[in-house]
Design an enzyme around this catalytic site. Structure first.
Site, PDB file in Angstrom:
ATOM      1  N   ALA A  97       0.836  -1.205   0.000  1.00 30.18           N
ATOM      2  CA  ALA A  97       0.000   0.000   0.000  1.00 30.18           C
ATOM      3  C   ALA A  97       0.865   1.246   0.000  1.00 30.18           C
ATOM      4  CB  ALA A  97      -0.918  -0.006   1.221  1.00 30.18           C
ATOM      5  N   GLY A 142       1.103  -5.629   0.814  1.00 26.74           N
ATOM      6  CA  GLY A 142       0.005  -5.819  -0.127  1.00 26.74           C
ATOM      7  C   GLY A 142       0.452  -6.369  -1.464  1.00 26.74           C
ATOM      8  N   GLU A 145       0.466  -9.987  -0.923  1.00 31.71           N
ATOM      9  CA  GLU A 145      -0.941 -10.388  -0.834  1.00 31.71           C
ATOM     10  C   GLU A 145      -1.567 -10.472  -2.226  1.00 31.71           C
ATOM     11  OE1 GLU A 145      -2.931  -9.017   3.183  1.00 31.71           O
ATOM     12  OE2 GLU A 145      -1.906  -7.318   2.277  1.00 31.71           O
ATOM     13  N   GLU A 165       4.641  -5.537   7.336  1.00 30.16           N
ATOM     14  CA  GLU A 165       3.746  -4.569   7.975  1.00 30.16           C
ATOM     15  C   GLU A 165       3.790  -4.616   9.497  1.00 30.16           C
ATOM     16  OE1 GLU A 165       1.020  -6.409   4.724  1.00 30.16           O
ATOM     17  OE2 GLU A 165       2.924  -6.878   5.682  1.00 30.16           O
TER      18      GLU A 165
END
Length: 218
Positions: A97, A142, A145, A165
């Site tokens: 992100a 992310g 992910e 994270e």
């Protein structure tokens, strides 16, 4: 069928080639298909924000949602394999992100953003055709992910994967914890999440996080 197996094999081999867009694109994620020398039915979702290591911004997420809508609206057979990759010229698949943008969001805005991101990754996971993440450079947070939402993951030599994270007191919120465990097992999933360790391609292959890697760029 044998034809489908051949199509999938050719698409997988095509990961070792680089595809360049002639025109400069404004979209931060766009589709490429029908490229010369590429098997029919191969569709690529191209992440196009190299200046920010393809960090997922509001715009990139919106453009990704459009890509997925377009794929789902294609006639049957037009999209037989979907490859998610970064545009040429950068050093990241996706660095996660956009934390700089995230700082400007209210709690409600951040909650909506993560919910949309989770839905987009679930949409990739539910696509009816095989999906492949072609990882060049960073696939962190992310970004990993996103790769985990694909059926298969292949890395270039510069791949670096992890969920860092937790070092920022942030949990992987877009499905990473749920998708990682079936891939690498609960013990390794906990280790990656708890420590935030970053894995090289050979380390990722050893635990089954990726399906293979090349000693070159993808």
């Amino acid at each position: 069928t044998n034809h489908q197996h051949q199509m999938f094999a050719r698409a997988s081999r095509s990961l070792v080639r680089r595809f360049y867009s002639v025109a400069v694109r404004e979209e931060e994620a766009f589709l490429e298909f029908g490229l010369e020398g590429q098997p029919k039915g191969v569709v690529q979702i191209v992440l196009n924000r190299a200046s920010r290591k393809n960090a997922i911004s509001r715009k990139l997420l919106s453009d990704l949602e459009v890509c997925l809508q377009e794929i789902n609206s294609m006639p049957a057979g037009d999209a037989r394999v979907v490859i998610v990759r970064a545009a040429p010229g950068g050093n990241a698949f996706c660095a996660g992100a956009d934390l700089k943008e995230r700082k400007s969001m209210s709690q409600d805005e951040a909650r909506v953003f993560v919910s949309r991101l989770r839905s987009a990754f679930t949409s990739i996971e539910k696509l009816p055709m095989p999906t492949i993440a072609a990882i060049d450079g960073f696939a962190l947070g992310g970004g990993l992910e996103l790769a985990l939402s694909c059926d298969l993951r292949y890395s270039g030599s510069a791949g670096l994967m992890g969920l860092p994270e937790t070092g920022l007191a942030i949990i992987p919120g877009a499905g990473g914890t749920q998708r990682l465990t079936p891939v690498v097992g609960i013990a390794k999933a906990k280790e990656l999440i708890f420590t935030g360790n970053r894995l090289t391609p050979s380390e990722a292959l050893a635990i089954g996080l990726i399906n293979g890697f090349k000693d070159t760029e993808l």
